[in-house]
Write a protein that holds these residues in place. Structure first.
Motif, PDB file in Angstrom:
ATOM      1  N   UNK A 135       1.622   9.205  12.430  1.00 15.33           N
ATOM      2  CA  UNK A 135       2.547   9.851  12.827  1.00 15.33           C
ATOM      3  C   UNK A 135       2.173  10.877  13.931  1.00 15.33           C
ATOM      4  N   UNK A 136       1.316  11.231  14.079  1.00 16.92           N
ATOM      5  CA  UNK A 136       0.506  11.943  15.327  1.00 16.92           C
ATOM      6  C   UNK A 136      -0.978  11.517  15.284  1.00 16.92           C
ATOM      7  N   UNK A 137      -1.691  11.989  16.432  1.00 20.05           N
ATOM      8  CA  UNK A 137      -2.990  11.368  16.702  1.00 20.05           C
ATOM      9  C   UNK A 137      -4.088  11.965  15.818  1.00 20.05           C
ATOM     10  N   UNK A 138      -3.763  13.058  15.042  1.00 23.28           N
ATOM     11  CA  UNK A 138      -4.762  13.484  14.127  1.00 23.28           C
ATOM     12  C   UNK A 138      -4.386  13.404  12.849  1.00 23.28           C
ATOM     13  N   UNK A 139      -3.358  12.435  12.650  1.00 21.44           N
ATOM     14  CA  UNK A 139      -2.912  12.139  11.070  1.00 21.44           C
ATOM     15  C   UNK A 139      -2.787  10.746  10.910  1.00 21.44           C
ATOM     16  N   UNK A 140      -3.249  10.286   9.725  1.00 21.44           N
ATOM     17  CA  UNK A 140      -3.202   8.680   9.358  1.00 21.44           C
ATOM     18  C   UNK A 140      -3.109   8.837   7.904  1.00 21.44           C
ATOM     19  N   UNK A 141      -2.010   7.825   7.681  1.00 19.79           N
ATOM     20  CA  UNK A 141      -1.464   7.606   6.286  1.00 19.79           C
ATOM     21  C   UNK A 141      -1.745   6.366   5.899  1.00 19.79           C
ATOM     22  N   UNK A 142      -2.453   6.142   4.828  1.00 17.57           N
ATOM     23  CA  UNK A 142      -2.552   4.527   4.274  1.00 17.57           C
ATOM     24  C   UNK A 142      -1.881   4.709   3.025  1.00 17.57           C
ATOM     25  N   UNK A 143      -0.962   3.540   2.575  1.00 22.71           N
ATOM     26  CA  UNK A 143      -0.324   3.547   1.527  1.00 22.71           C
ATOM     27  C   UNK A 143      -0.320   2.091   0.890  1.00 22.71           C
ATOM     28  N   UNK A 144      -0.797   1.789  -0.305  1.00 24.74           N
ATOM     29  CA  UNK A 144      -0.989   0.849  -0.987  1.00 24.74           C
ATOM     30  C   UNK A 144       0.150   0.643  -1.960  1.00 24.74           C
ATOM     31  N   UNK A 145       0.676  -0.388  -2.333  1.00 23.43           N
ATOM     32  CA  UNK A 145       1.805  -0.668  -3.299  1.00 23.43           C
ATOM     33  C   UNK A 145       1.254  -1.929  -4.158  1.00 23.43           C
ATOM     34  N   UNK A 146       1.547  -1.822  -5.602  1.00 21.04           N
ATOM     35  CA  UNK A 146       1.505  -2.782  -6.408  1.00 21.04           C
ATOM     36  C   UNK A 146       2.888  -3.461  -6.355  1.00 21.04           C
ATOM     37  N   UNK A 147       2.811  -4.800  -6.413  1.00 20.09           N
ATOM     38  CA  UNK A 147       3.843  -5.719  -6.542  1.00 20.09           C
ATOM     39  C   UNK A 147       3.687  -6.601  -7.612  1.00 20.09           C
ATOM     40  N   UNK A 148       4.605  -6.481  -8.523  1.00 19.34           N
ATOM     41  CA  UNK A 148       4.620  -7.270 -10.112  1.00 19.34           C
ATOM     42  C   UNK A 148       4.816  -8.407  -9.605  1.00 19.34           C
ATOM     43  N   UNK A 149       4.575  -9.497 -10.956  1.00 20.71           N
ATOM     44  CA  UNK A 149       5.031 -10.754 -10.492  1.00 20.71           C
ATOM     45  C   UNK A 149       6.457 -10.812 -10.370  1.00 20.71           C
ATOM     46  N   UNK A 150       7.237 -10.027 -10.980  1.00 23.31           N
ATOM     47  CA  UNK A 150       8.861 -10.073 -10.851  1.00 23.31           C
ATOM     48  C   UNK A 150       9.128  -9.457  -9.434  1.00 23.31           C
ATOM     49  N   UNK A 151       8.224  -9.112  -8.665  1.00 24.13           N
ATOM     50  CA  UNK A 151       8.552  -8.556  -7.174  1.00 24.13           C
ATOM     51  C   UNK A 151       8.952  -7.084  -7.303  1.00 24.13           C
ATOM     52  N   UNK A 152       8.631  -6.153  -8.206  1.00 22.02           N
ATOM     53  CA  UNK A 152       8.836  -4.959  -8.215  1.00 22.02           C
ATOM     54  C   UNK A 152       7.757  -4.367  -7.660  1.00 22.02           C
ATOM     55  N   UNK A 153       8.089  -3.180  -6.532  1.00 20.56           N
ATOM     56  CA  UNK A 153       7.069  -2.643  -5.697  1.00 20.56           C
ATOM     57  C   UNK A 153       6.961  -1.226  -6.335  1.00 20.56           C
ATOM     58  N   UNK A 154       5.808  -0.767  -6.251  1.00 23.36           N
ATOM     59  CA  UNK A 154       5.437   0.597  -6.881  1.00 23.36           C
ATOM     60  C   UNK A 154       4.217   1.188  -6.095  1.00 23.36           C
ATOM     61  N   UNK A 155       4.435   2.368  -5.663  1.00 15.99           N
ATOM     62  CA  UNK A 155       3.014   2.955  -4.815  1.00 15.99           C
ATOM     63  C   UNK A 155       1.882   2.968  -5.797  1.00 15.99           C
ATOM     64  N   UNK A 156       0.806   2.698  -5.276  1.00 16.79           N
ATOM     65  CA  UNK A 156      -0.517   2.748  -6.057  1.00 16.79           C
ATOM     66  C   UNK A 156      -1.580   3.711  -5.440  1.00 16.79           C
ATOM     67  N   UNK A 157      -1.569   3.635  -4.093  1.00 17.71           N
ATOM     68  CA  UNK A 157      -2.656   4.550  -3.706  1.00 17.71           C
ATOM     69  C   UNK A 157      -1.885   5.006  -2.347  1.00 17.71           C
ATOM     70  N   UNK A 158      -2.136   6.332  -2.090  1.00 13.41           N
ATOM     71  CA  UNK A 158      -1.880   6.915  -0.880  1.00 13.41           C
ATOM     72  C   UNK A 158      -3.129   7.713  -0.305  1.00 13.41           C
ATOM     73  N   UNK A 159      -3.594   7.476   0.846  1.00 17.49           N
ATOM     74  CA  UNK A 159      -4.680   8.270   1.683  1.00 17.49           C
ATOM     75  C   UNK A 159      -4.074   8.973   2.806  1.00 17.49           C
TER      76      UNK A 159
END
Length: 166
Positions: A135-159
């Motif tokens: 969002x700006x030069x000094x901020x970085x957000x890495x987000x990872x989401x699990x997606x179930x075999x039924x295609x439901x997505x949920x946040x798993x990791x945020x750095x």
């Protein structure tokens, strides 16, 4: 695509975006196993380097899950010929002995890549989506989401990183 296309991308395209993420970072690692319950929050340090003339980024990081240290390594890139974001991720905690390969559509303004992993018991594969936002030069957000075999997505990791140095 040739050298000219890469140079244009490095000057004002996807590879320039990647180059802007290079640096030393500190922040917070947050992990969820279920959508409503934070399982862990810990400090994380990362070093992101531009390699091979700006073609790729390497991201090495250290954090922990409770008392267990976690180390990870990721290669990020943008494949000009295929028009896709790509990554290869290994970690002492999340990927075990496998390498998770992920790709994502090039129309996304920021890296948004999809990979998959097995459940370790022969069941259907789960999806794993990774996004990078700066969002700006000094901020970085890495987000990872699990997606179930039924295609439901949920946040798993945020750095959420703050730049320490370039």
């Amino acid at each position: 695509m040739g050298k000219q296309a890469f140079e244009a991308s490095l000057a004002d395209g996807r590879h320039r975006q990647l180059a802007q993420m290079a640096g030393d970072w500190e922040g917070r690692f947050r992990l969820w196993f279920t959508p409503d319950e934070l399982a862990c929050e810990a400090p994380q340090r990362g070093r992101i380097r531009s390699v091979l003339g700006g073609r790729f980024l390497t991201h090495e990081y250290e954090t922990r899950f409770n008392d267990e240290p976690i180390e990870g390594f990721v290669i990020y890139g943008y494949h000009l010929d295929d028009g896709n974001w790509e990554s290869a991720w290994v970690e002492s905690f999340g990927t075990g002995t496998s390498i998770m390969f992920s790709t994502g559509g090039g129309s996304a303004l920021a890296p948004d890549m999809l990979g998959s992993y097995g459940d370790g018991q022969g069941g259907p594969r789960w999806g794993w989506r990774t996004t990078l936002e700066q969002p700006d030069p000094d901020t970085l957000v890495i987000t990872m989401f699990n997606i179930t075999p039924q295609r439901e997505e949920m946040r798993a990791v945020e750095t959420r990183y703050t730049r320490v140095s370039r």
